[in-house]
Design a protein around this motif. Structure first.
Motif, PDB file in Angstrom:
ATOM      1  N   VAL A 253       1.305   5.212  -0.017  1.00 37.07           N
ATOM      2  CA  VAL A 253       0.578   6.434   0.322  1.00 37.07           C
ATOM      3  C   VAL A 253       1.412   7.625  -0.114  1.00 37.07           C
ATOM      4  CG1 VAL A 253      -0.671   7.645   2.147  1.00 37.07           C
ATOM      5  CG2 VAL A 253      -0.080   5.243   2.451  1.00 37.07           C
TER       6      VAL A 253
ATOM      7  N   VAL B  16      -2.473   5.091  -3.063  1.00 37.53           N
ATOM      8  CA  VAL B  16      -3.523   6.008  -2.610  1.00 37.53           C
ATOM      9  C   VAL B  16      -2.940   7.420  -2.610  1.00 37.53           C
ATOM     10  CG1 VAL B  16      -5.311   6.378  -0.871  1.00 37.53           C
ATOM     11  CG2 VAL B  16      -4.256   4.121  -1.079  1.00 37.53           C
TER      12      VAL B  16
ATOM     13  N   VAL C 190       0.868  -1.177   0.000  1.00 33.15           N
ATOM     14  CA  VAL C 190       0.000   0.000   0.000  1.00 33.15           C
ATOM     15  C   VAL C 190       0.908   1.231   0.000  1.00 33.15           C
ATOM     16  CG1 VAL C 190      -1.766   1.286   1.267  1.00 33.15           C
ATOM     17  CG2 VAL C 190      -1.886  -1.218   1.174  1.00 33.15           C
TER      18      VAL C 190
ATOM     19  N   ALA D 107      -6.073   5.194   2.881  1.00 29.53           N
ATOM     20  CA  ALA D 107      -5.026   4.164   2.744  1.00 29.53           C
ATOM     21  C   ALA D 107      -5.079   3.201   3.928  1.00 29.53           C
ATOM     22  CB  ALA D 107      -3.660   4.832   2.665  1.00 29.53           C
TER      23      ALA D 107
END
Ligand SMILES: Cc1cc2nc3c(=O)[nH]c(=O)nc-3n(C[C@H](O)[C@H](O)[C@H](O)COP(=O)(O)O)c2cc1C
Length: 226
Positions: free
Chosen positions: A15, A91, A13, A28
Motif C-alpha cells: 500500500v 495499491v 499487498v 488494499a
C-alpha cells in the motif's frame, strides 16, 4: 480457488498511501481480504506506516561492476519479503499518470541490480503482479486511455516484465474522487458536484465492484496451484 485451498501461496499487498482512511487503503484492505479468501497467505507492506524512505541512497545505489553488492539491511529485508511472495498486489493513487514517489522509491531501492534484474534468471522470475491504481479522472475523460497505456508501458513492460515476472496487469480504477474533476481546454480545473446519500453509496459500491473484478481476474488467471 476455494477457501479451504491452502496452496495458493503468499501474496504481498503493498500500500502506497499516507492516510489509512484513504480510498486507496480501503481498496488494499478489500483486496487483501479477497486474496485471503482465495487461500493466499497475505503479507501487508504499508510503505508509509513503516516509514519507508523512497530516496535513493549510496548504500542502495547499484554498482554495475558487482551484481552481488550488499545493499542496506533495510533493502535486503524488503527483498526477502518480495522473495517470500508468489504474487504482489500494489495499491496506490495515480499521481501524474504514474505511481507515487513512495512506491517508485521502493522499486528504485529494492528491485535492485543483481536481485530484480541483471541475471540470466532474475530472482523475481515467474512472480505475478497486479497494479491497482486509483485515478481521480472520470472514466469518460479522454485522458484515461493514454493513462492506461502509459501505466502499462511503465509498470508492466518497463518494470515487471523487465524483471522476469510471468504476469503483470494494470487495473486502473477511475472515478476515485468524490467530486469528478477535469481540466477544460482553457486549463481550468472543473470540479463537479459531490453526490450524496444513496447515489454516493452506489458510486462507492460500483468502485468496490470494479476493484474486486480486477482482483478476481488476477486470481482467475493464476497458474495451477503450487
Ligand atoms: C500529486 C497528485 C497527482 C495526481 N495525478 C493524477 C493523474 O495524473 N491522473 C488522475 O486521474 N488523477 C490524479 N490525481 C488524483 C488521484 O489519483 C486521486 O486523488 C486519488 O486516487 C484518490 O484516492 P485517495 O483518496 O486514496 O488518495 C493526482 C493527485 C495528486 C495528489
Amino acid at each position: 480457488m476455494t477457501q479451504q485451498d491452502s496452496h495458493a501461496g503468499t501474496a504481498l499487498v503493498v500500500v502506497a498511501h499516507h492516510r489509512t482512511d484513504s480510498l486507496t487503503a480501503h481498496t488494499a484492505r478489500r483486496a487483501a481480504a479477497r486474496l485471503e479468501a482465495a487461500g493466499y497467505r497475505v503479507a501487508l507492506l504499508d510503505l508509509h506506516a513503516e516509514g519507508f524512505d523512497p530516496r535513493m541512497n549510496v548504500a542502495d545505489q547499484p554498482d554495475w561492476g558487482n551484481r552481488e553488492k550488499r545493499y542496506s539491511e533495510e533493502t535486503h529485508a524488503h527483498m526477502r519479503r518480495i522473495l517470500d511472495a508468489d504474487a504482489i498486489v500494489a495499491v496506490f493513487p495515480v499521481y501524474w499518470q504514474s505511481v507515487p514517489a513512495l512506491l517508485k522509491g521502493w522499486i528504485d531501492r529494492v528491485w535492485n541490480y543483481g536481485f530484480a534484474y541483471g541475471r540470466s534468471r532474475p530472482r523475481l522470475a515467474g512472480k505475478r503482479i497486479l497494479w491497482l491504481g486509483l485515478a481521480g479522472a472520470p472514466s469518460d475523460d479522454p485522458v484515461v486511455e493514454g493513462m492506461q497505456r502509459v501505466l502499462e508501458t511503465g509498470l508492466s513492460e518497463g518494470i515487471a516484465f523487465y524483471c522476469g515476472f510471468s504476469h503483470s496487469t494494470v487495473g486502473l480504477l477511475t472515478d476515485a474522487e468524490e467530486r469528478p474533476q477535469r481540466v477544460d481546454p482553457e486549463g481550468n480545473l472543473l470540479i463537479g458536484e459531490a453526490v450524496a446519500g444513496a447515489e454516493r453509496a452506489a458510486q462507492y459500491a460500483e468502485f468496490d465492484r470494479r476493484a474486486e473484478e480486477f482482483v478476481e481476474k488476477f486470481l482467475a488467471e493464476e497458474p495451477a496451484a503450487l
